[in-house]
Write an enzyme that holds these catalytic residues in place. Structure first.
Site, PDB file in Angstrom:
ATOM      1  N   SER A 135     -91.277  40.502  28.530  1.00 14.66           N
ATOM      2  CA  SER A 135     -91.162  41.016  30.018  1.00 14.66           C
ATOM      3  C   SER A 135     -89.654  41.440  30.032  1.00 14.66           C
ATOM      4  O   SER A 135     -89.127  42.508  29.405  1.00 14.66           O
ATOM      5  CB  SER A 135     -91.516  40.205  31.303  1.00 14.66           C
ATOM      6  OG  SER A 135     -91.255  40.708  32.432  1.00 14.66           O
TER       7      SER A 135
ATOM      8  N   ASP B 172     -88.677  46.647  34.555  1.00 15.64           N
ATOM      9  CA  ASP B 172     -88.454  46.016  33.353  1.00 15.64           C
ATOM     10  C   ASP B 172     -89.187  46.363  32.314  1.00 15.64           C
ATOM     11  O   ASP B 172     -89.858  47.360  32.035  1.00 15.64           O
ATOM     12  CB  ASP B 172     -88.711  44.305  33.546  1.00 15.64           C
ATOM     13  CG  ASP B 172     -90.210  44.207  34.062  1.00 15.64           C
ATOM     14  OD1 ASP B 172     -90.959  45.186  34.180  1.00 15.64           O
ATOM     15  OD2 ASP B 172     -90.529  43.055  33.942  1.00 15.64           O
TER      16      ASP B 172
ATOM     17  N   ASP C 192     -91.894  45.514  30.385  1.00 15.57           N
ATOM     18  CA  ASP C 192     -93.213  45.627  30.370  1.00 15.57           C
ATOM     19  C   ASP C 192     -94.018  46.293  31.642  1.00 15.57           C
ATOM     20  O   ASP C 192     -95.070  46.318  31.799  1.00 15.57           O
ATOM     21  CB  ASP C 192     -94.019  44.546  30.054  1.00 15.57           C
ATOM     22  CG  ASP C 192     -93.846  43.417  31.171  1.00 15.57           C
ATOM     23  OD1 ASP C 192     -92.883  43.349  32.000  1.00 15.57           O
ATOM     24  OD2 ASP C 192     -94.679  42.423  31.292  1.00 15.57           O
TER      25      ASP C 192
END
Length: 468
Positions: A89, A243, A245
């Site tokens: 992430s 971010d 992902d």
């Protein structure tokens, strides 16, 4: 549990290694279950994907590779089956992670504990018989996912269309949007979705780079300075940043200022509450989320329920179970923690791409970001950390359940997820232990927030000291 945190398995690639991925795949796989496997753009992703696929197949599962996709795309593809997303992430490029899904929802604690007991236990799972190993293939779901987001948002913007099509619906027509993809997976989805909804889109850092060369993967006011400067010099209506992902979303005004994440949450929560025809619309959020959310949802005719950090899916399930038991007309219309939103009518997963499109639609309807946020009362907010050894956390928190209510007489007290104190003027304090670091966290929001934090900190520090 030591393997899973609040967002799956995550850490340096030395820990989230191919051998660990192989073991997780072997533990999660099953001859009667198919898996989709996706990954973000990190350099370590292909090797980890190969390892987890080998583990799943050796346990008997068929595996369908999605390649590089946003986490919400993987979650969408996991409906009716299970899924594994390889992503850390917003963590730095040297980290990686493993997140498990079933039927579009993250694994709950019970399912994670079952996996962990096999991975770190003394009796690892044996492979399936040689002739029961699973098969593998590829599955292209990205375009289908983007179509689904466009259809959902267009329907939200113009419900009840005669033919149900989105061909003549462009809710973002006339809106200019800048998107900072952060060299991450949003590059595969958000600009496409917004453009198809009619927006004039400028995409920045829209090349996938596993080193996150343009800026760190976590979008914060500190990491978005270049994007903010671009917004100041450009002529756009709203800025959106993701971010690595694309499950998180940060919203910026046209002047480059970051709009507080709880304000964004309050705006979207109020929208879904007001649009719901349920008798009892519910928004699920977390203990660290602002009282401004409660205020806006209450004014829109709904109520707010809280659940521990990282467990929005569990909170949704809990409220639905309660409704089923009582026979009430309750509907969970939205679930969110700061930066991360679940659009419950679309799916059970955190989806930054859908959030970007919904927020852009609300900006278009309001005319600008200032008008959109104007109804939200924004009080000063603080978050501070108090040193506390891990071994002292349990006794410290047990004592704080007594000490804090005594120190703040008259406050409403909730001890389900830490100690949360709410005051009549909508000020609040939350004290909870960090799950990953040797700290007790203090969150507070108030017109006199510095004084409130100082008073709370003195109680917390004294309590920690007495239990070291």
């Amino acid at each position: 549990m030591t393997l899973f945190g609040t967002a799956g398995i995550r850490g340096p690639v030395e820990a989230v290694s191919p051998s660990r991925a192989l073991a997780v795949g072997q533990a999660a796989g099953d001859p009667d279950t198919a898996f989709v496997v996706g990954r973000d753009g990190r350099e370590t992703g292909p090797a980890l994907a190969a390892a987890i696929e080998a583990g799943l197949e050796s346990a008997g599962s068929d595996v369908y590779r999605l390649g590089e996709v946003p986490t919400p795309t993987l979650a969408y593809a996991s409906r009716g089956r299970k899924g594994v997303m390889l992503t850390a992430s917003h963590n730095p490029p040297e980290d990686n992670g493993i997140k498990l899904f079933t039927d579009g929802v993250e694994f709950d604690q019970t399912a994670e504990h079952a996996i962990e007991s096999l991975v770190v236990g003394e009796e690892p799972r044996e492979p399936a018989e040689w002739d029961e190993w699973g098969k593998s293939g590829s599955f292209d779901v990205l375009e289908e996912y983007r179509d689904a987001v466009v259809e959902y948002v267009a329907e939200q913007a113009a419900p009840g269309s005669d033919d149900g099509s989105t061909a003549d619906r462009s809710p973002l027509e006339g809106l200019s949007v800048a998107v900072d993809c952060g060299n991450g997976m949003a590059a595969h989805a958000t600009p496409h979705v917004l453009s198809r909804l009619g927006a004039d889109v400028v995409a920045l850092n829209a090349n996938v780079d596993g080193h996150f060369g343009a800026r760190p993967s976590k979008p914060t006011p500190e990491t978005l300075t270049d994007f903010a400067a671009f917004l100041e010099s450009a002529s756009v209506d709203v800025g959106l940043a993701h971010d690595g992902d694309a499950d998180r979303l940060v919203v910026l005004g046209p002047d480059g200022d970051v709009i507080h994440e709880d304000t964004v949450l309050a705006v979207v929560a109020a929208h879904y509450t007001a649009e719901s025809d349920a008798e009892d619309p519910v928004v699920v959020t977390t203990p660290n989320a602002s009282a401004r959310i409660d205020e806006r949802v209450r004014e829109a005719g709904g109520r707010v329920e809280r659940v521990r950090l990282g467990a929005l899916h569990e909170g949704i399930a809990r409220e639905r179970e309660r409704a089923a038991e009582t026979g009430g007309e309750t509907a969970v219309v939205f679930a969110a923690e700061p930066w991360k939103h679940i659009h419950t009518h679309f799916g059970g997963w955190i989806d930054g791409v859908a959030s970007a499109a919904i927020v852009a639609t609300l900006v278009a309807e309001a005319g600008d970001t200032e008008t959109l946020r104007k109804p939200v009362t924004e009080r000063p907010y603080r978050k501070v950390s108090v040193d506390c050894p891990d071994h002292a956390k349990a006794e410290t928190m047990a004592a704080l359940e007594r000490e804090l209510p005594q120190a703040f007489a008259g406050a409403a007290v909730d001890t389900d997820y830490g100690v949360r104190l709410e005051f009549e003027d909508a000020s609040w304090i939350l004290v909870r232990p960090s799950g990953t670091e040797p700290y007790v966290r203090i969150y507070a929001e108030s017109d006199t927030v510095d004084e409130l934090v100082a008073d709370a900190r003195s109680v917390v520090e004294a309590t920690v000291e007495s239990h070291r």
